[in-house]
Write an enzyme that holds these catalytic residues in place. Structure first.
Site, PDB file in Angstrom:
ATOM      1  N   ASP A  47       0.626  -1.086   0.048  1.00  0.00           N
ATOM      2  CA  ASP A  47       0.007  -0.158  -0.053  1.00  0.00           C
ATOM      3  C   ASP A  47       0.837   1.282   0.139  1.00  0.00           C
ATOM      4  OD1 ASP A  47      -1.750   2.068   0.460  1.00  0.00           O
ATOM      5  OD2 ASP A  47      -2.874   0.907   2.162  1.00  0.00           O
ATOM      6  N   GLY A  75      -4.456   5.638  -6.616  1.00  0.00           N
ATOM      7  CA  GLY A  75      -5.338   6.439  -5.993  1.00  0.00           C
ATOM      8  C   GLY A  75      -6.959   6.020  -6.383  1.00  0.00           C
ATOM      9  N   ASN A 114      -8.361  16.391 -14.286  1.00  0.00           N
ATOM     10  CA  ASN A 114      -9.202  17.610 -14.458  1.00  0.00           C
ATOM     11  C   ASN A 114     -10.250  17.982 -13.510  1.00  0.00           C
ATOM     12  OD1 ASN A 114     -12.206  16.921 -15.260  1.00  0.00           O
ATOM     13  ND2 ASN A 114     -11.028  15.149 -15.952  1.00  0.00           N
ATOM     14  N   HIS A 115     -10.293  17.357 -12.449  1.00  0.00           N
ATOM     15  CA  HIS A 115     -11.065  17.690 -11.386  1.00  0.00           C
ATOM     16  C   HIS A 115     -10.574  18.616 -10.291  1.00  0.00           C
ATOM     17  CE1 HIS A 115     -14.240  15.238 -13.142  1.00  0.00           C
ATOM     18  NE2 HIS A 115     -13.568  14.335 -13.283  1.00  0.00           N
ATOM     19  N   TYR A 142     -12.191  14.720  -3.829  1.00  0.00           N
ATOM     20  CA  TYR A 142     -11.149  14.258  -4.823  1.00  0.00           C
ATOM     21  C   TYR A 142     -10.423  15.341  -5.621  1.00  0.00           C
ATOM     22  CZ  TYR A 142      -9.890  11.695  -9.248  1.00  0.00           C
ATOM     23  OH  TYR A 142      -9.087  11.352 -10.412  1.00  0.00           O
ATOM     24  N   ARG A 180     -19.478  15.257 -23.323  1.00  0.00           N
ATOM     25  CA  ARG A 180     -18.456  15.794 -22.715  1.00  0.00           C
ATOM     26  C   ARG A 180     -16.979  15.022 -23.052  1.00  0.00           C
ATOM     27  NH1 ARG A 180     -15.916  14.187 -17.869  1.00  0.00           N
ATOM     28  NH2 ARG A 180     -14.679  15.950 -17.073  1.00  0.00           N
TER      29      ARG A 180
HETATM   30  C1  15L Z   1     -11.052  11.551 -13.204  1.00  0.00           C
HETATM   31  O1  15L Z   1     -10.215  12.254 -12.761  1.00  0.00           O
HETATM   32  C2  15L Z   1     -11.638  10.177 -12.895  1.00  0.00           C
HETATM   33  O2  15L Z   1     -10.528   9.327 -12.044  1.00  0.00           O
HETATM   34  C3  15L Z   1     -12.310   9.358 -13.563  1.00  0.00           C
HETATM   35  O3  15L Z   1     -13.243   8.477 -13.202  1.00  0.00           O
HETATM   36  C4  15L Z   1     -13.288  10.147 -14.778  1.00  0.00           C
HETATM   37  O4  15L Z   1     -14.219  10.680 -14.203  1.00  0.00           O
HETATM   38  C5  15L Z   1     -12.460  11.433 -15.335  1.00  0.00           C
HETATM   39  O5  15L Z   1     -11.971  12.072 -14.207  1.00  0.00           O
HETATM   40  C6  15L Z   1     -13.442  12.501 -16.042  1.00  0.00           C
HETATM   41  O6  15L Z   1     -13.303  13.525 -15.817  1.00  0.00           O
HETATM   42  O7  15L Z   1     -13.989  11.783 -16.973  1.00  0.00           O
END
Ligand code: 15L
Length: 276
Positions: A47, A75, A114-115, A142, A180
């Site tokens: 881990d 992650g 991107n989040h 996240y 999207r």
């Molecule tokens: C991410 O960062 C996620 O890990 C993935 O599950 C998707 O949701 C992706 O972004 C996205 O924005 O499509």
């Protein structure tokens, strides 16, 4: 080059491991899961949130030739409670960075998302696309944890002179599935190109790029990636007829308002310090 890949058994990890092996890298896999069938390099089941376990991986990998760079892909890939997100993204990154400093490993390539800027309104984005220097604007815990991990990388670059390339990945999928994704898709082949470029770009210090394919409808500035040698070749447009069959739904329209799309609508785990 001998590269330690965390999250090596995951969906992105397995594609990156195979792609890097094909490109002549010597891959060392690290994951909480056991080695997948057919994996050809060395493997550690541990881990990354456990600093002693990570230190032991570096000790043992050193015994067999030493690790020259780390690709940190491990992650949780979706929203959960804040403590879990911080452990999954920030604690793991800290454990790896400390082991790198202790063992003289100079480069880390990090799977951000991107989040980290997902709450940015689409109406504020104009050509050439969202800049990598935009203010952090996470859409979830996240995204908060990804931004915090990026900050930790920056700190270690400044303190220890490491190279840290943070890839704000879009939608890593075999092919786009929603409207999207026509803007956010990252193809499997481009993901390998991107990690290869991030591993080989000369002295870059701290660098951020958007991990997106060369999508006609991209709303990301891909130039910082190109200047590091990431030249994406795939374009989601080739799937547009299938994806756009039928009129846009209400979900498509809501998703189009912020760059983070569906994450902006995620269940919110408040109070922040409540465990699941
Ligand atoms: C991410 O960062 C996620 O890990 C993935 O599950 C998707 O949701 C992706 O972004 C996205 O924005 O499509």
């Amino acid at each position: 080059m001998r590269v330690l890949i965390t999250g090596a058994a995951g969906s992105i990890g397995s594609v990156i491991c195979n792609g890097l092996v094909d490109r002549g890298y010597d891959v060392v896999g690290l994951d909480r899961m056991v080695e997948p069938e057919g994996f050809t390099g060395s493997w550690f089941t541990a881990d990354c949130a456990d600093p002693d376990a990570v230190a032991a991986v570096f000790e043992n990998a050193t015994g067999s030739g030493g690790v020259e760079a780390v690709v940190h892909l491990a992650g949780i890939p979706h929203e959960t409670a804040l403590p879990e997100q911080l452990e999954s993204h920030v604690v793991t990154t800290a454990a790896l960075l400390d082991a790198m400093v202790d063992h003289g490993v100079n480069r880390i390539v990090y799977a951000s998302s991107n989040h980290a800027v997902g709450r940015t309104e689409r109406t504020t984005v104009s050509p050439p696309g969202l800049a990598v220097s935009v203010q952090p604007r996470p859409d979830t815990f996240y995204g908060v944890a990804k931004i915090a991990a990026e900050a930790l990388l920056r700190l270690y670059v400044d303190r220890y002179g490491l190279d840290a390339i943070t890839m704000r990945i879009g939608s890593f999928l075999p092919q786009p599935e929603t409207r999207r994704h026509l803007s956010t898709w990252l193809s499997h082949d481009d993901a390998v190109r991107m990690v290869d470029a991030a591993l080989t770009a000369p002295d870059c210090g701290f660098a951020v790029l958007y991990g997106i394919s060369a999508n006609t409808r991209s709303w990301w500035d891909l130039e910082p990636g190109r200047s590091l040698g990431y030249h994406p070749r795939d374009d989601a447009e080739r799937f547009s007829a299938t994806v756009e069959r039928g009129a846009p739904s209400e979900v498509d329209e809501v998703e189009a308002r912020h760059v983070g799309g569906p994450f902006v609508l995620e269940k919110f785990f408040r109070p922040a310090l409540d465990r699941l």
